[in-house]
Scaffold this motif. Structure first.
Motif, mmCIF file in Angstrom:
data_model
loop_
_atom_site.group_PDB
_atom_site.id
_atom_site.type_symbol
_atom_site.label_atom_id
_atom_site.label_comp_id
_atom_site.label_asym_id
_atom_site.label_seq_id
_atom_site.Cartn_x
_atom_site.Cartn_y
_atom_site.Cartn_z
ATOM 1 N N LYS A 189 14.718 -12.941 3.733
ATOM 2 C CA LYS A 189 15.222 -12.594 5.052
ATOM 3 C C LYS A 189 14.049 -12.437 6.017
ATOM 4 O O LYS A 189 13.046 -11.809 5.677
ATOM 5 N N PRO A 190 14.151 -12.985 7.204
ATOM 6 C CA PRO A 190 13.050 -12.897 8.160
ATOM 7 C C PRO A 190 13.003 -11.545 8.851
ATOM 8 O O PRO A 190 13.969 -10.790 8.848
ATOM 9 N N GLY A 191 11.861 -11.256 9.443
ATOM 10 C CA GLY A 191 11.732 -10.058 10.264
ATOM 11 C C GLY A 191 11.112 -8.888 9.535
ATOM 12 O O GLY A 191 11.250 -8.739 8.313
ATOM 13 N N VAL A 192 10.407 -8.054 10.287
ATOM 14 C CA VAL A 192 9.712 -6.899 9.722
ATOM 15 C C VAL A 192 10.670 -5.948 9.009
ATOM 16 O O VAL A 192 10.310 -5.286 8.037
ATOM 17 N N GLU A 193 11.913 -5.913 9.472
ATOM 18 C CA GLU A 193 12.886 -4.992 8.884
ATOM 19 C C GLU A 193 13.291 -5.387 7.474
ATOM 20 O O GLU A 193 13.994 -4.632 6.798
ATOM 21 N N ASN A 194 12.850 -6.544 7.024
ATOM 22 C CA ASN A 194 13.184 -7.012 5.679
ATOM 23 C C ASN A 194 11.975 -7.069 4.754
ATOM 24 O O ASN A 194 11.997 -7.762 3.740
ATOM 25 N N ARG A 195 10.932 -6.294 5.105
ATOM 26 C CA ARG A 195 9.753 -6.252 4.246
ATOM 27 C C ARG A 195 9.316 -4.807 4.058
ATOM 28 O O ARG A 195 9.151 -4.063 5.025
ATOM 29 N N ALA A 196 9.133 -4.417 2.786
ATOM 30 C CA ALA A 196 8.727 -3.054 2.433
ATOM 31 C C ALA A 196 7.477 -3.097 1.576
ATOM 32 O O ALA A 196 7.209 -4.089 0.881
ATOM 33 N N ILE A 197 6.730 -2.006 1.596
ATOM 34 C CA ILE A 197 5.564 -1.853 0.735
ATOM 35 C C ILE A 197 5.560 -0.437 0.195
ATOM 36 O O ILE A 197 5.856 0.519 0.914
ATOM 37 N N ALA A 198 5.270 -0.307 -1.100
ATOM 38 C CA ALA A 198 5.228 1.014 -1.732
ATOM 39 C C ALA A 198 4.259 0.972 -2.888
ATOM 40 O O ALA A 198 3.972 -0.099 -3.444
ATOM 41 N N GLY A 199 3.761 2.135 -3.267
ATOM 42 C CA GLY A 199 2.849 2.166 -4.397
ATOM 43 C C GLY A 199 2.540 3.576 -4.848
ATOM 44 O O GLY A 199 2.879 4.559 -4.191
ATOM 45 N N LEU A 200 1.874 3.654 -5.980
ATOM 46 C CA LEU A 200 1.493 4.926 -6.585
ATOM 47 C C LEU A 200 -0.017 5.113 -6.516
ATOM 48 O O LEU A 200 -0.778 4.159 -6.641
ATOM 49 N N PRO B 173 2.062 -2.519 11.378
ATOM 50 C CA PRO B 173 3.484 -2.199 11.577
ATOM 51 C C PRO B 173 4.318 -3.402 12.003
ATOM 52 O O PRO B 173 5.548 -3.342 11.943
ATOM 53 N N GLU B 174 3.657 -4.483 12.403
ATOM 54 C CA GLU B 174 4.392 -5.707 12.712
ATOM 55 C C GLU B 174 4.794 -6.456 11.450
ATOM 56 O O GLU B 174 5.571 -7.413 11.508
ATOM 57 N N HIS B 175 4.297 -6.005 10.295
ATOM 58 C CA HIS B 175 4.604 -6.663 9.023
ATOM 59 C C HIS B 175 5.498 -5.827 8.095
ATOM 60 O O HIS B 175 6.197 -6.396 7.255
ATOM 61 N N PHE B 176 5.456 -4.498 8.217
ATOM 62 C CA PHE B 176 6.185 -3.637 7.282
ATOM 63 C C PHE B 176 6.975 -2.574 8.034
ATOM 64 O O PHE B 176 6.406 -1.808 8.811
ATOM 65 N N ALA B 177 8.276 -2.514 7.754
ATOM 66 C CA ALA B 177 9.129 -1.494 8.376
ATOM 67 C C ALA B 177 9.455 -0.354 7.424
ATOM 68 O O ALA B 177 9.958 0.685 7.861
ATOM 69 N N TRP B 178 9.185 -0.546 6.148
ATOM 70 C CA TRP B 178 9.523 0.445 5.121
ATOM 71 C C TRP B 178 8.268 0.722 4.288
ATOM 72 O O TRP B 178 7.673 -0.202 3.736
ATOM 73 N N ILE B 179 7.864 1.983 4.194
ATOM 74 C CA ILE B 179 6.635 2.348 3.497
ATOM 75 C C ILE B 179 6.933 3.486 2.531
ATOM 76 O O ILE B 179 7.531 4.491 2.908
ATOM 77 N N GLY B 180 6.485 3.318 1.280
ATOM 78 C CA GLY B 180 6.612 4.381 0.285
ATOM 79 C C GLY B 180 5.257 4.696 -0.318
ATOM 80 O O GLY B 180 4.594 3.797 -0.838
ATOM 81 N N ALA B 181 4.840 5.936 -0.239
ATOM 82 C CA ALA B 181 3.553 6.360 -0.803
ATOM 83 C C ALA B 181 3.800 7.495 -1.779
ATOM 84 O O ALA B 181 4.168 8.595 -1.374
ATOM 85 N N PHE B 182 3.620 7.205 -3.061
ATOM 86 C CA PHE B 182 3.869 8.185 -4.111
ATOM 87 C C PHE B 182 2.523 8.742 -4.574
ATOM 88 O O PHE B 182 1.734 8.036 -5.183
#
Length: 278
Positions: free
Chosen positions: A162-173, A188-197
């Motif tokens: 799916k295109p668009g920043v809203e369809n790309r997430a990044i997360a990690g430990l 922020p133009e590339h990732f709309a969802w971020i998870g930092a554990f």
């Protein structure tokens, strides 16, 4: 927004416009990370992609959800490992494929592709020798270029996404949590969802962490920051949380009681994060 319980668990959502659907839960249910032959299973595949950044072909893994269709477009989560890990660490110890299979069976997550790369962007990217040395540590920063210029274009060429920043997430430990904060907030133009554990000390500070605050405020869908209260790196999460609050960046901050810097905790957080994205 529903008020969140703060007994034994700290949530900071004072500045947030995000609904957190699992707000009354902090620990995943029993069996959330156990495979079941009665549930549809996704597929994990290893692949190689050309990296101009590093100058070699690099190894990574991809998880395709149950009933994956080449004719359907999917959002993508890039899931990053710790300083002693590689492209196998999450699969061998964190079973994200099993966690997502179970979430899909319970209709608690949206179908997504998960890419599990090696975040140590150097020619010999194995976790061997002095993994805390200057060159391997620098390679975790170099991975930002490899990710944006080599890996993401490869995935988007090979798979229908799916295109668009809203369809790309990044997360990690840990080290990957720091990368997720740095790369996600830095781009922020590339990732709309971020998870930092339980992000590690590679997490940038101050304006270096938030170089484009207005773009971040416009594009960010969820910044999910968490740490176990027994984790010796909790000062990193606290510092990031305080700075984000000072700049008015909406985020979820979870402090999980009696949890440490290990996969018991990281799996738990992936379970909740995966339900909130896309």
């Amino acid at each position: 927004m529903k008020a969140l319980k703060t007994t034994a668990l700290v949530f900071s959502l004072a500045l947030s416009n995000f609904a957190f659907g699992q707000s009354d839960q902090i620990i995943a249910p029993e069996g959330f990370d156990k495979p079941s032959t009665n549930k549809p299973q996704g597929e994990v595949k290893e692949f190689m992609y050309p990296s101009k950044t590093v100058g070699v072909d690099r190894k990574a893994n991809i998880y395709l959800p149950p009933n994956f269709s080449e004719n359907e477009a999917y959002p993508v989560l890039y899931l990053l490992h710790g300083i002693g890990g590689d492209e196998r660490e999450w699969l061998d110890q964190g079973t994200p494929n099993v966690i997502l299979d179970n979430l899909y069976a319970d209709k608690k997550a949206k179908p997504m592709i998960i890419v599990i790369p090696n975040g140590r962007a150097m020619k010999n990217d194995r976790a061997e020798g002095d993994i805390f040395g200057a060159e391997p540590v620098k390679a975790f920063a170099t991975f930002e270029e490899d990710l944006l210029k080599d890996l993401i274009p490869y995935i988007e060429k090979e798979y229908k996404v799916k295109p668009g920043v809203e369809n790309r997430a990044i997360a990690g430990l840990s080290m990957g949590g720091g990368q997720s904060m740095n790369f996600g907030l830095g781009n922020p133009e590339h990732f709309a969802w971020i998870g930092a554990f339980s992000p590690a000390p590679n997490t940038k500070r101050g304006e270096d962490l938030l170089p484009k605050p207005e773009v971040t405020k416009s594009n960010l869908k969820l910044l999910f920051l968490s740490c176990g209260d027994k984790d010796n790196l909790m000062n990193v999460s606290n510092g990031a949380h305080d700075y984000l609050n000072s700049k008015g960046i909406a985020h979820t901050y979870r402090v999980i009681p009696d949890h440490h810097h290990n996969f018991e905790y990281w799996k738990n957080e992936l379970y909740f994060f995966a339900q909130e994205i896309f």
